[in-house]
Structure formats: C-alpha cells, structure tokens
Design an enzyme around this catalytic site. Structure first.
Site, short mmCIF file in Angstrom:
data_model
loop_
_atom_site.label_atom_id
_atom_site.label_comp_id
_atom_site.label_asym_id
_atom_site.label_seq_id
_atom_site.Cartn_x
_atom_site.Cartn_y
_atom_site.Cartn_z
N GLY A 37 70.39 9.29 59.19
CA GLY A 37 71.09 10.43 58.61
C GLY A 37 72.44 10.07 58.01
O GLY A 37 72.61 9.01 57.39
N ASP A 39 75.14 9.26 59.51
CA ASP A 39 75.69 8.09 60.22
C ASP A 39 75.25 6.81 59.52
O ASP A 39 76.08 5.92 59.21
CB ASP A 39 75.16 8.14 61.66
CG ASP A 39 75.86 7.20 62.61
OD1 ASP A 39 76.89 6.63 62.22
OD2 ASP A 39 75.39 7.06 63.76
N THR A 128 72.63 19.28 62.58
CA THR A 128 71.55 20.03 61.93
C THR A 128 70.41 19.15 61.41
O THR A 128 69.46 19.67 60.83
CB THR A 128 72.07 20.88 60.75
OG1 THR A 128 72.55 20.00 59.73
CG2 THR A 128 73.17 21.82 61.19
N VAL A 130 68.79 15.21 62.70
CA VAL A 130 68.04 14.62 63.82
C VAL A 130 68.20 15.47 65.09
O VAL A 130 67.26 15.59 65.88
CB VAL A 130 68.52 13.16 64.05
CG1 VAL A 130 67.89 12.57 65.30
CG2 VAL A 130 68.22 12.30 62.84
N TYR A 131 69.37 16.07 65.30
CA TYR A 131 69.63 16.83 66.53
C TYR A 131 69.15 18.28 66.45
O TYR A 131 69.36 19.06 67.36
CB TYR A 131 71.10 16.74 66.92
CG TYR A 131 71.52 15.39 67.48
CD1 TYR A 131 70.58 14.40 67.73
CD2 TYR A 131 72.86 15.11 67.76
CE1 TYR A 131 70.96 13.16 68.25
CE2 TYR A 131 73.23 13.87 68.28
CZ TYR A 131 72.29 12.90 68.52
OH TYR A 131 72.66 11.68 69.03
N1 AR6 Z 1 76.10 13.42 53.07
C1 AR6 Z 1 76.16 14.66 53.60
N2 AR6 Z 1 75.27 15.14 54.50
C2 AR6 Z 1 74.26 14.32 54.85
C3 AR6 Z 1 74.11 13.00 54.35
C4 AR6 Z 1 75.09 12.56 53.42
N3 AR6 Z 1 75.05 11.33 52.89
N4 AR6 Z 1 72.99 12.45 54.91
C5 AR6 Z 1 72.46 13.39 55.72
N5 AR6 Z 1 73.21 14.52 55.69
P1 AR6 Z 1 72.10 13.99 60.83
P2 AR6 Z 1 72.76 15.01 63.53
C6 AR6 Z 1 73.03 15.79 56.40
O1 AR6 Z 1 70.69 13.75 61.24
O2 AR6 Z 1 71.75 16.10 63.40
C7 AR6 Z 1 71.85 9.93 63.48
O3 AR6 Z 1 70.80 9.03 63.66
C8 AR6 Z 1 71.65 16.12 56.91
O4 AR6 Z 1 70.87 16.68 55.85
O5 AR6 Z 1 72.79 12.95 60.04
O6 AR6 Z 1 74.11 15.33 64.07
C9 AR6 Z 1 73.01 9.67 64.43
O7 AR6 Z 1 73.16 8.31 64.70
C10 AR6 Z 1 71.97 17.17 57.98
O8 AR6 Z 1 72.15 18.45 57.37
O9 AR6 Z 1 73.05 14.24 62.14
C11 AR6 Z 1 72.58 10.43 65.64
O10 AR6 Z 1 71.68 9.69 66.43
C12 AR6 Z 1 73.35 16.72 58.49
O11 AR6 Z 1 73.82 15.74 57.58
C13 AR6 Z 1 71.89 11.62 65.08
O12 AR6 Z 1 71.39 11.23 63.81
C14 AR6 Z 1 73.32 16.14 59.88
O13 AR6 Z 1 72.13 15.38 60.06
C15 AR6 Z 1 72.82 12.79 64.87
O14 AR6 Z 1 72.07 13.90 64.43
#
Ligand code: AR6
Length: 177
Positions: A37, A39, A128, A130-131
């Site tokens: 994601g 991260d 929103t 992976v979590y």
């Molecule tokens: N810019 C903006 N938003 C983004 C981007 C980007 N480049 N890429 C994804 N999103 P997530 P979480 C959005 O899964 O749910 C990771 O593996 C995505 O569409 O990144 O907090 C970490 O290491 C979504 O709406 O974070 C943890 O293990 C939002 O960012 C875990 O995922 C959050 O999605 C954290 O899960």
C-alpha cells in the site's frame, strides 16, 4: 480552541509520494520495516534512507515496534518532503471499537509534525486499505480528529487515492465543519 484554529484543510485525489509538503504521513505497520500500500510506495519513492532510520528506531526507542495509534518521524529521503511521519493504524474490527486508536494516529501525527516545525502535512486514508476500515467511518474519524486537535499545523492535506475515498472524505469534512 477550534474556533481560533487557522488551519487550512485540503482534500485531493492523488499519490501522496508526489506531494510537496514538509511532512508526509505513512500508514505503516508496527515493524516500521515497510509493507504494501502507501507504506510500500513511500519506501520505494523515498529510497533506502527511510528504511535505514526505521531500523535505527527499532534498535533504540521502538525495539518492540511502534504501537498502533502512535507516530514517529524519519527523514523523507528522496521524496519531495522533509520528513515522513510513520503512524500505525488499527486493523478494523467489527467486534471491538478501535476508533480511539485511529483518531490517535491523526492527533499524534499532528503533534509530531508541530514538534518538528512542519507547516504542511499530507495524510493518506489510514487503515482503509490492508487494515480494511470502512472508508466512510475512517473519514468521519479523520475529520473529527483534525478539527478538534489541540496541536496542529497550518496546512493539512488529505491525499486520497481514488474517487470513492475522496467523496467519503468530502462528505465527512462537510458534516464536521
Ligand atoms: N498515495 C495515497 N494513498 C495511497 C497510496 C498512495 N501512493 N497507495 C495506497 N493508498 P494501506 P492501511 C491508499 O493499505 O490500511 C501496509 O502493508 C489506499 O488506497 O496503504 O493502514 C502497511 O505496511 C488506502 O485508501 O494502509 C501495513 O501493514 C490507504 O492508502 C498495512 O498496509 C491506506 O491503505 C496498513 O494498512
């Protein structure tokens, strides 16, 4: 007081790794060692300097990892920002109310940003992806937290990755206005 709060809040669709701000908030995990994601995108675009500082944090203050709801800053490496503020959102649970932890991600990140002297901060939609936190509810918590935060910065942006998230945040910020 919220009424004296000069903060400008902007909601936009985009890739947070392209945002020119003082601090970019990362939706990290407790290991601080990267993931998927947002991260993964931040570590890819920011380069190895970020991971290096994260490893140092794991060797010192956060030997057991960064707990959910807390925030810590590192360099932003090659990103067009000065710092990355890593925060760990809670995994969504229908059986347990973890919204206090999600709210804490926003207020703790703003506290760290203010301590750093950041004037601008970009947040993703923490938890929103992976979590699996439902985006409407996550947007409500985000809006309430940043509107009522005691420690804040003048320019706060939410950089949403898709139209659904952008609409959810727009609706939530209108309701919390
Ligand atoms: N810019 C903006 N938003 C983004 C981007 C980007 N480049 N890429 C994804 N999103 P997530 P979480 C959005 O899964 O749910 C990771 O593996 C995505 O569409 O990144 O907090 C970490 O290491 C979504 O709406 O974070 C943890 O293990 C939002 O960012 C875990 O995922 C959050 O999605 C954290 O899960």
């Amino acid at each position: 007081m919220a009424t004296d709060n000069p903060t400008q809040i902007t909601l936009l669709r985009g890739d947070i790794t392209e945002e020119h701000v003082d601090a970019v908030v990362n939706a990290a995990n407790s290991s601080l060692l990267g993931g998927g994601g947002v991260d993964g995108a931040i570590h890819r675009r920011g380069g190895p300097a970020i991971l290096e500082e994260c490893r140092e944090l794991r060797g010192s203050h956060y030997a057991n990892g960064l707990p959910a709801g807390q925030a810590v800053a590192t360099t932003a490496g090659d990103l067009p920002a000065r710092w990355v503020i890593h925060t760990v959102g809670p995994v969504y649970s229908a059986a347990q109310d973890r919204s206090g932890l999600l709210a804490s991600c926003f207020t703790e990140s703003l506290r760290v940003a203010q301590e750093l002297g950041a004037d601008s901060v970009a947040f993703p939609a923490i938890s929103t992806g992976v979590y699996s936190w439902p985006v409407d509810d996550a947007a409500r918590i985000a809006a309430r937290s940043v509107r009522t935060a005691q420690r804040t910065v003048p320019d706060i942006r939410f950089v949403l990755f898709d139209d659904q998230a952008l609409s959810a945040f727009e609706a939530a910020f209108e309701r919390e206005a």
